[in-house]
Each structure stands twice: as structure tokens, then as C-alpha cells.
Design a protein around this motif. Sequence first.
Motif, mmCIF file in Angstrom:
data_model
loop_
_atom_site.group_PDB
_atom_site.id
_atom_site.type_symbol
_atom_site.label_atom_id
_atom_site.label_comp_id
_atom_site.label_asym_id
_atom_site.label_seq_id
_atom_site.Cartn_x
_atom_site.Cartn_y
_atom_site.Cartn_z
ATOM 1 N N GLN A 1 0.837 -1.194 0.000
ATOM 2 C CA GLN A 1 0.000 0.000 0.000
ATOM 3 C C GLN A 1 0.872 1.244 0.000
ATOM 4 N N THR A 2 0.315 2.325 -0.490
ATOM 5 C CA THR A 2 1.003 3.606 -0.487
ATOM 6 C C THR A 2 0.882 4.252 0.890
ATOM 7 N N VAL A 3 1.998 4.751 1.408
ATOM 8 C CA VAL A 3 2.010 5.403 2.715
ATOM 9 C C VAL A 3 2.502 6.835 2.536
ATOM 10 N N HIS A 4 2.135 7.675 3.508
ATOM 11 C CA HIS A 4 2.481 9.094 3.432
ATOM 12 C C HIS A 4 3.096 9.533 4.754
ATOM 13 N N SER A 5 3.950 10.539 4.655
ATOM 14 C CA SER A 5 4.543 11.147 5.838
ATOM 15 C C SER A 5 4.810 12.614 5.526
ATOM 16 N N ARG A 6 4.793 13.455 6.540
ATOM 17 C CA ARG A 6 5.005 14.876 6.329
ATOM 18 C C ARG A 6 5.504 15.522 7.621
ATOM 19 N N THR A 7 6.157 16.624 7.464
ATOM 20 C CA THR A 7 6.635 17.398 8.604
ATOM 21 C C THR A 7 6.875 18.823 8.127
ATOM 22 N N SER A 8 7.308 19.680 9.035
ATOM 23 C CA SER A 8 7.609 21.066 8.656
ATOM 24 C C SER A 8 8.765 21.579 9.497
ATOM 25 N N TYR A 9 9.424 22.579 8.956
ATOM 26 C CA TYR A 9 10.532 23.255 9.637
ATOM 27 C C TYR A 9 10.246 24.756 9.650
ATOM 28 N N LYS A 10 10.369 25.369 10.811
ATOM 29 C CA LYS A 10 10.272 26.822 10.899
ATOM 30 C C LYS A 10 11.643 27.434 10.605
ATOM 31 N N PHE A 11 11.652 28.726 10.379
ATOM 32 C CA PHE A 11 12.884 29.422 9.993
ATOM 33 C C PHE A 11 13.994 29.225 11.031
ATOM 34 N N LYS A 12 13.619 29.117 12.313
ATOM 35 C CA LYS A 12 14.636 28.976 13.358
ATOM 36 C C LYS A 12 15.259 27.583 13.370
ATOM 37 N N GLU A 13 14.676 26.653 12.620
ATOM 38 C CA GLU A 13 15.225 25.297 12.541
ATOM 39 C C GLU A 13 16.078 25.098 11.290
ATOM 40 N N VAL A 14 16.376 26.184 10.596
ATOM 41 C CA VAL A 14 17.263 26.146 9.440
ATOM 42 C C VAL A 14 18.637 26.609 9.891
ATOM 43 N N VAL A 15 19.642 25.760 9.701
ATOM 44 C CA VAL A 15 21.021 26.073 10.099
ATOM 45 C C VAL A 15 21.801 26.458 8.856
ATOM 46 N N TRP A 16 22.459 27.608 8.916
ATOM 47 C CA TRP A 16 23.197 28.117 7.765
ATOM 48 C C TRP A 16 24.659 27.694 7.853
ATOM 49 N N SER A 17 25.241 27.452 6.697
ATOM 50 C CA SER A 17 26.666 27.098 6.570
ATOM 51 C C SER A 17 27.001 25.863 7.397
ATOM 52 N N ALA A 18 26.338 24.784 7.089
ATOM 53 C CA ALA A 18 26.582 23.512 7.769
ATOM 54 C C ALA A 18 26.350 22.381 6.782
ATOM 55 N N LYS A 19 26.850 21.203 7.108
ATOM 56 C CA LYS A 19 26.626 20.025 6.273
ATOM 57 C C LYS A 19 26.441 18.811 7.171
ATOM 58 N N PHE A 20 25.710 17.814 6.666
ATOM 59 C CA PHE A 20 25.434 16.620 7.444
ATOM 60 C C PHE A 20 26.682 15.746 7.549
ATOM 61 N N LYS A 21 26.826 15.116 8.716
ATOM 62 C CA LYS A 21 27.867 14.111 8.887
ATOM 63 C C LYS A 21 27.348 12.771 8.357
ATOM 64 N N PRO A 22 28.230 11.885 7.909
ATOM 65 C CA PRO A 22 27.776 10.571 7.417
ATOM 66 C C PRO A 22 27.026 9.802 8.497
ATOM 67 N N ALA A 23 25.944 9.148 8.088
ATOM 68 C CA ALA A 23 25.129 8.372 9.028
ATOM 69 C C ALA A 23 25.344 6.876 8.875
ATOM 70 N N PHE A 24 26.118 6.457 7.890
ATOM 71 C CA PHE A 24 26.382 5.029 7.714
ATOM 72 C C PHE A 24 27.863 4.815 7.411
ATOM 73 N N TYR A 25 28.324 3.620 7.730
ATOM 74 C CA TYR A 25 29.738 3.285 7.593
ATOM 75 C C TYR A 25 29.866 1.763 7.500
#
Length: 312
Positions: free
Chosen positions: A268-292
Motif C-alpha cells: 500500500q502507499t504510505v504518506h509522511s510529512r513534517t515542517s521546519y520553521k525558519f529557526k530550525e534552518v542552520v546556515w553554513s553547515a553540512k550533514f555528517k555521514p550516518a552510515f559506515y
Amino acid sequence: MIKFNNDISGNDLGFGTKATINRQRTLNQDGSSNVKRVGLPFIRTSDAYNALITMHWAKFSLLILICYITINTFFAAIYYAVGVNYFNGISGTTPFEQFLDTFFFSAQTISTVGYGHISPKGTLTSFIAAFESMLGLLAFALATGLLYGRFSRPMAKLVYSKNMLVSPYGDGKALMLRILNRRSNQLIEIEAEVMLTINAKEADGSRSRKFFNLPLERKKINLLTLSWTIVHPITETSPLFDFDKAELAEADAEIMVFIKAFDDTFSQTVHSRTSYKFKEVVWSAKFKPAFYPDETGITTLDISKVHDYEEV
């Protein structure tokens, strides 16, 4: 300068165009709509099933326990009012002990266990016990159906990064978030849509809610086995091109994320959703690897690292 070339506010998005106040969310982080509904009757039988299969497990278990105790207490009071002399096997000597005997007799009757220690004597108590046993069959069938509905309801258990990042991307920058599947099931044909909504100032000085689609580097993937970093390149055509952190705050910006996928387990098809406010946006950053890779070379996904990032 806000670019209105991909403004989709004219479409019926279901959120309305009235400007938000007090910086409340349009869409809650858990995916529910941030709408207060009034004018509804206190008892709404049409919403009962939906409420029972979507409420938290702790609340659902407590509700079942309360209903079970209430029903047995109700029938115990009826049996006690009829008279304990109409029962065989009542061993209590005080009124409280006798009431407990009728309570446990009710529990045995409603579950159709019937240990035989206490039994009704006379037509009236036998009729009440027969009615309670029929009610018990219906009640337990209903509870079983609700449990099955809760377990069998297909849901997308996605983990979203706590923050969106504005990260280096090619010769410019991009807005990024990361998701992964919390469950061990297979999600295929995963599609993402990201939408920006702001309080925009009109020509007459008033404000209205505007919505913009944020084009993605990749809108769809075939299989979500590890994590997926959803990327919106901030190019000259992007509504975010000339925005900085202060302007996002002034416009009460909110970024909504919509995910659709096909659950291979439930087909079956499933759905998911969320939201981010402006204060949850981080500038000049990058994600660290989550798998190894582990010591044997098998790829290991660390779900706790989905939120980790570093400044650049």
C-alpha cells in the motif's frame, strides 16, 4: 527580493492564504494540521474509530483498562443490588468482600471464563449473567478488531533530521534535509515534495500567506535502504535565492516536506510529512555521514546520527 515566478498560492492547497500570527506552524512536526476545530458535538460517533486506532498506545491501553473495570463494576453493583443470596459460592462476610466476589464473578462472566466457584441461582441473576456474557463477546470482538486495526494500519515511520541545513553545493549552496526509514521494511518508489510558505507583503501593505514549490535535485528514488538527503539547489530561480536568516524570520517562513512511498510489506502507499520553521534552518553547515562499513565490510546505518551536522 522575493521571487513570485513559481507562486502556487492560487491553487487550492488546503492551508488558506490568511497570514499567520504569533509565528504558529501551518503544519505540525508530526504531520498533523495545526487547525483548531470548534462547533463539533461532544460525542462524535463518526470519529470514534479513527480516534481509537490513531491515539497513542499508552492512552489506548488505559482506555481499554478503564472500560473493563467500569463495565465489571457496573454489573457487580447490579448483582450486589439483586442480592448475594442469589449466588452459590459467595464466601465474603463483609459487604466489601461480597461486592468483590460479585466483581470477580462479573469478570469471569464477561470473559466467558466461568471458573465455577461462584454461580448464579435463580432466573433473574441467570438472565443478567447471560446478558453480560453476550455483551462480553461483542466487547472483546470490538477490542480485537481495534487491536488488529492498530497493528495492521500501514504507516511510514520516517525519521527526519531535526534541522534543515543551508550547505555548500557545487559553486553555490543548497537547502538540505535528511530522512531515513525507522522500520526494517522496504519502502520503494519514494517521492518528495518541499514547499516554502511565507507571510508576503502585498501592494496595499497587508500580508497574505504565499506558497512556493522548491524544485529538488532529485524528487524520487527507487529504494530507501540507507538515508536520503533531499536537496533543493538555491539558484537564481529559487524563491530562497536572496533570502538570509533575518529575512526568513521576518517573513515567518515555514518549509513543509511531503513524502509518499510504497510499502512493500503491506503493498500500500504510505504518506509522511513534517515542517521546519525558519529557526530550525542552520546556515553554513553540512550533514555528517550516518552510515559506515563495519569490520566485516557490511554497511551499517546509525539511526541516531541522522541529525548530526557540522559547521562549514
